[in-house]
Design an enzyme around this catalytic site. Structure first.
Site, PDB file in Angstrom:
ATOM      1  N   SER A  42       0.876  -1.180   0.000  1.00  0.00           N
ATOM      2  CA  SER A  42       0.000   0.000   0.000  1.00  0.00           C
ATOM      3  C   SER A  42       0.908   1.224   0.000  1.00  0.00           C
ATOM      4  O   SER A  42       0.979   1.978   0.951  1.00  0.00           O
ATOM      5  CB  SER A  42      -0.948  -0.014   1.199  1.00  0.00           C
ATOM      6  OG  SER A  42      -0.286   0.248   2.402  1.00  0.00           O
ATOM      7  N   HIS A 146      -3.147  -5.864   2.371  1.00  0.00           N
ATOM      8  CA  HIS A 146      -2.253  -6.901   2.893  1.00  0.00           C
ATOM      9  C   HIS A 146      -2.892  -8.279   2.976  1.00  0.00           C
ATOM     10  O   HIS A 146      -2.233  -9.258   3.293  1.00  0.00           O
ATOM     11  CB  HIS A 146      -1.712  -6.497   4.274  1.00  0.00           C
ATOM     12  CG  HIS A 146      -0.824  -5.293   4.216  1.00  0.00           C
ATOM     13  ND1 HIS A 146      -0.440  -4.597   5.327  1.00  0.00           N
ATOM     14  CD2 HIS A 146      -0.241  -4.669   3.162  1.00  0.00           C
ATOM     15  CE1 HIS A 146       0.331  -3.589   4.961  1.00  0.00           C
ATOM     16  NE2 HIS A 146       0.470  -3.604   3.656  1.00  0.00           N
ATOM     17  N   GLU A 155      -4.719  -2.217   9.332  1.00  0.00           N
ATOM     18  CA  GLU A 155      -4.004  -2.790  10.483  1.00  0.00           C
ATOM     19  C   GLU A 155      -4.656  -2.391  11.801  1.00  0.00           C
ATOM     20  O   GLU A 155      -4.932  -1.209  12.020  1.00  0.00           O
ATOM     21  CB  GLU A 155      -2.543  -2.292  10.500  1.00  0.00           C
ATOM     22  CG  GLU A 155      -1.758  -2.690   9.268  1.00  0.00           C
ATOM     23  CD  GLU A 155      -0.443  -1.923   9.123  1.00  0.00           C
ATOM     24  OE1 GLU A 155       0.130  -1.483  10.140  1.00  0.00           O
ATOM     25  OE2 GLU A 155      -0.015  -1.750   7.968  1.00  0.00           O
ATOM     26  N   GLU A 196       1.881  -9.144   6.842  1.00  0.00           N
ATOM     27  CA  GLU A 196       2.724  -8.770   7.991  1.00  0.00           C
ATOM     28  C   GLU A 196       2.545  -9.720   9.171  1.00  0.00           C
ATOM     29  O   GLU A 196       2.993  -9.424  10.284  1.00  0.00           O
ATOM     30  CB  GLU A 196       2.412  -7.324   8.416  1.00  0.00           C
ATOM     31  CG  GLU A 196       2.815  -6.313   7.352  1.00  0.00           C
ATOM     32  CD  GLU A 196       2.538  -4.873   7.762  1.00  0.00           C
ATOM     33  OE1 GLU A 196       1.963  -4.654   8.838  1.00  0.00           O
ATOM     34  OE2 GLU A 196       2.904  -3.977   6.984  1.00  0.00           O
ATOM     35  N   ASP A 232      -3.857   1.394  11.539  1.00  0.00           N
ATOM     36  CA  ASP A 232      -3.433   2.018  10.290  1.00  0.00           C
ATOM     37  C   ASP A 232      -4.605   1.862   9.330  1.00  0.00           C
ATOM     38  O   ASP A 232      -4.869   0.758   8.851  1.00  0.00           O
ATOM     39  CB  ASP A 232      -2.170   1.357   9.711  1.00  0.00           C
ATOM     40  CG  ASP A 232      -1.716   2.045   8.423  1.00  0.00           C
ATOM     41  OD1 ASP A 232      -2.376   3.025   8.003  1.00  0.00           O
ATOM     42  OD2 ASP A 232      -0.714   1.600   7.836  1.00  0.00           O
ATOM     43  N   GLU A 273      -3.090   5.892  12.127  1.00  0.00           N
ATOM     44  CA  GLU A 273      -2.230   6.204  10.979  1.00  0.00           C
ATOM     45  C   GLU A 273      -3.093   6.344   9.722  1.00  0.00           C
ATOM     46  O   GLU A 273      -4.033   5.558   9.526  1.00  0.00           O
ATOM     47  CB  GLU A 273      -1.220   5.060  10.827  1.00  0.00           C
ATOM     48  CG  GLU A 273      -0.220   5.236   9.699  1.00  0.00           C
ATOM     49  CD  GLU A 273       0.703   4.011   9.603  1.00  0.00           C
ATOM     50  OE1 GLU A 273       0.969   3.367  10.639  1.00  0.00           O
ATOM     51  OE2 GLU A 273       1.131   3.691   8.481  1.00  0.00           O
ATOM     52  N   ASP A 300       1.629   8.493   7.090  1.00  0.00           N
ATOM     53  CA  ASP A 300       2.516   7.565   6.373  1.00  0.00           C
ATOM     54  C   ASP A 300       2.492   7.945   4.893  1.00  0.00           C
ATOM     55  O   ASP A 300       3.390   8.649   4.417  1.00  0.00           O
ATOM     56  CB  ASP A 300       2.032   6.124   6.613  1.00  0.00           C
ATOM     57  CG  ASP A 300       2.732   5.092   5.740  1.00  0.00           C
ATOM     58  OD1 ASP A 300       3.773   5.422   5.147  1.00  0.00           O
ATOM     59  OD2 ASP A 300       2.231   3.951   5.647  1.00  0.00           O
ATOM     60  N   LYS A 325       9.925   5.374   6.984  1.00  0.00           N
ATOM     61  CA  LYS A 325      10.329   4.178   6.235  1.00  0.00           C
ATOM     62  C   LYS A 325      11.482   4.584   5.318  1.00  0.00           C
ATOM     63  O   LYS A 325      11.268   5.329   4.342  1.00  0.00           O
ATOM     64  CB  LYS A 325       9.171   3.682   5.377  1.00  0.00           C
ATOM     65  CG  LYS A 325       7.955   3.164   6.160  1.00  0.00           C
ATOM     66  CD  LYS A 325       6.747   3.023   5.232  1.00  0.00           C
ATOM     67  CE  LYS A 325       5.627   2.208   5.851  1.00  0.00           C
ATOM     68  NZ  LYS A 325       4.384   2.275   5.036  1.00  0.00           N
ATOM     69  N   HIS A 353       8.621  -0.932   9.459  1.00  0.00           N
ATOM     70  CA  HIS A 353       8.856  -1.957   8.436  1.00  0.00           C
ATOM     71  C   HIS A 353       7.949  -1.703   7.229  1.00  0.00           C
ATOM     72  O   HIS A 353       7.156  -0.765   7.228  1.00  0.00           O
ATOM     73  CB  HIS A 353       8.573  -3.346   9.017  1.00  0.00           C
ATOM     74  CG  HIS A 353       7.121  -3.580   9.407  1.00  0.00           C
ATOM     75  ND1 HIS A 353       6.615  -4.811   9.743  1.00  0.00           N
ATOM     76  CD2 HIS A 353       6.051  -2.720   9.522  1.00  0.00           C
ATOM     77  CE1 HIS A 353       5.329  -4.727  10.037  1.00  0.00           C
ATOM     78  NE2 HIS A 353       4.966  -3.478   9.916  1.00  0.00           N
ATOM     79  N   LYS A 376       7.149   0.264  14.402  1.00  0.00           N
ATOM     80  CA  LYS A 376       6.064  -0.599  13.933  1.00  0.00           C
ATOM     81  C   LYS A 376       6.714  -1.700  13.103  1.00  0.00           C
ATOM     82  O   LYS A 376       7.212  -1.443  12.012  1.00  0.00           O
ATOM     83  CB  LYS A 376       5.096   0.241  13.086  1.00  0.00           C
ATOM     84  CG  LYS A 376       3.868  -0.518  12.634  1.00  0.00           C
ATOM     85  CD  LYS A 376       2.857   0.394  11.941  1.00  0.00           C
ATOM     86  CE  LYS A 376       2.990   0.370  10.456  1.00  0.00           C
ATOM     87  NZ  LYS A 376       1.782   0.766   9.706  1.00  0.00           N
TER      88      LYS A 376
END
Ligand code: PGA
Ligand code: ZN
Length: 398
Positions: A42, A146, A155, A196, A232, A273, A300, A325, A353, A376
């Site tokens: 994403s 994901h 998430e 994840e 998230d 997030e 993010d 990131k 990550h 995270k």
């Protein structure tokens, strides 16, 4: 001393079974560093460009390696990263690939730490860094990009905010991950895991909130320190034609802000997030303004570890936290610049990550070196535990 004598690049596997770039850096005084690029699913619209791996390797060999070997000292990270930018010549690493750039940048840092005989966080952070280690946010349920046919929200992250140590925090998150599995099982939702390692049941977001809340309460009782949770939303992935698309309908931007503010209130969320689309500075500012300071609103896809985008956010009051990131921006120097700008302006840095990961542990050291309050990096799974176990080792000076 630490003059780069050789840079090797190869294709290796990531956690999704996709190819990624691994870089080896050697120095004239026996230093050696090896690092791998992670990869997002994403991804933000404004991230540095990840090229197909073979193209990234060929281009970096041709353009970047000659500017590094015999030219630059691995211990001088700013020079390494300046050489990568000069070799690339664009503002988004679309020539040599952010995947090659970040692997080389991180490998050079590791080679320099190797020469010093010091752990990477010490080389990156210096002797006078604080000794606060980051609180790990653990992904326990998820969907979005994901996992197919799971929750709309990408998430659900547990946050062991009261943990007395990283070790306690890491085990609390793993216990929450296990508790979620038990609760899902009791409710008849057998399921697999997303990219994840989070559980990916075919349930509504509403039910996921119930499950995670129950798991967090159970683990909190067990461990005896405060556990909270967060999200998230990865809302940019849901945003199309001016509205946010959920399985059960759409929400206008105003409705989305009301919905998220309501969730923060109802579940006492500590972290949210990307609650809105990646161009929605104004909406981020409205939400940040509306909620209490006890909740992190983190950008993010909004900020993509980019100082110019973060500066815009600071000016508008959008968010109070930034996800970090390294592969979104391509070098460690640019990454540290983003963390420093964030910290100076009261934004909490959350080092992160990607959904596609490897056994590389650089982010555990980066979070430690920069005293980032959060990291995270998942809760379980080899490529996730690589970072978590490294944090435990750092805590133990091992
Ligand atoms: P990604 O997801 O690595 O697939 O971009 C992680 C995130 O959105 O935080
Ligand atoms: Zn995200």
């Amino acid at each position: 001393m630490t003059l780069i004598t050789e840079v090797g690049l190869r294709r290796v596997l990531d956690s999704r079974g996709n190819p990624t770039v691994e870089a080896d850096v050697y120095t004239d005084d026996g230093g050696f560093g090896r690092a791998k690029a992670p990869s997002g699913a994403s991804t933000g619209e404004h991230e540095a460009i990840e090229l197909p791996v073979s193209e990234a390797i060929a281009s970096a060999r041709e353009q970047a390696v000659p500017r590094l070997v015999g030219e630059v000292y691995a211990g001088d990270q700013r020079s390494v990263d300046a050489a990568l930018h000069a070799a690339d010549g664009t503002d988004d690493f679309s020539e040599i690939g952010a995947n090659s750039a970040v692997a080389i940048s991180m490998a050079a840092a590791k080679a320099a730490a190797d020469v010093l005989g010091a752990p990477l966080f010490q080389h990156l952070g210096g002797t006078f860094r604080g000794d606060e280690l980051p609180t790990p946010l653990g992904n326990v349920v998820g969907g979005g990009e994901h996992a197919a046919d799971a929750t709309d929200i990408q998430e659900f992250l547990v946050a062991p905010v009261g943990a007395p140590s990283v070790e306690d925090a890491v085990f609390a998150n793993a216990a929450a991950h296990a508790a979620v599995a038990d609760i899902l099982d009791e409710r008849g939702h057998a399921c697999g895991k997303g990219d994840e390692g989070a559980w990916a049941p075919s349930i509504t977001d509403e039910e996921a909130f119930e499950v995670v809340e129950q798991a967090v309460d159970a683990v909190e009782d067990e461990v005896g320190f405060e556990m909270r949770f967060g999200l998230d939303v990865a809302a940019a992935e849901m945003y199309d034609d001016g509205v946010y698309h959920y399985s059960d309908g759409t929400r206008t931007p105003e409705e989305q802000i009301d919905y998220i503010a309501g969730l923060i209130d109802e579940y006492n969320l500590v972290y949210v997030e990307d609650p809105l689309d990646e161009e929605e500075y104004e909406g981020f500012a409205t939400l940040t303004d509306r909620i209490s300071t006890g909740t992190l609103v983190c950008g993010d896809d909004l900020f993509v570890t980019n100082v110019a985008r973060l500066q815009e956010g600071i000016e508008q009051g959008a968010a109070n936290s930034i996800l970090i990131k390294p592969n979104q921006i391509g070098t460690l120097s640019d990454t540290v610049d983003a963390i420093e700008l964030a910290t100076e302006n009261g934004y909490d840095a959350v080092v992160s990550h990607r959904s596609g990961e490897t056994e590389d542990t650089t982010i555990a050291h980066l979070a430690t070196a920069t005293s980032a309050p959060f990291i995270k990096t998942g809760a379980v799974g080899g490529e996730r535990t690589a970072k978590l176990n490294e944090l435990i080792r750092i805590e133990h000076n091992a």
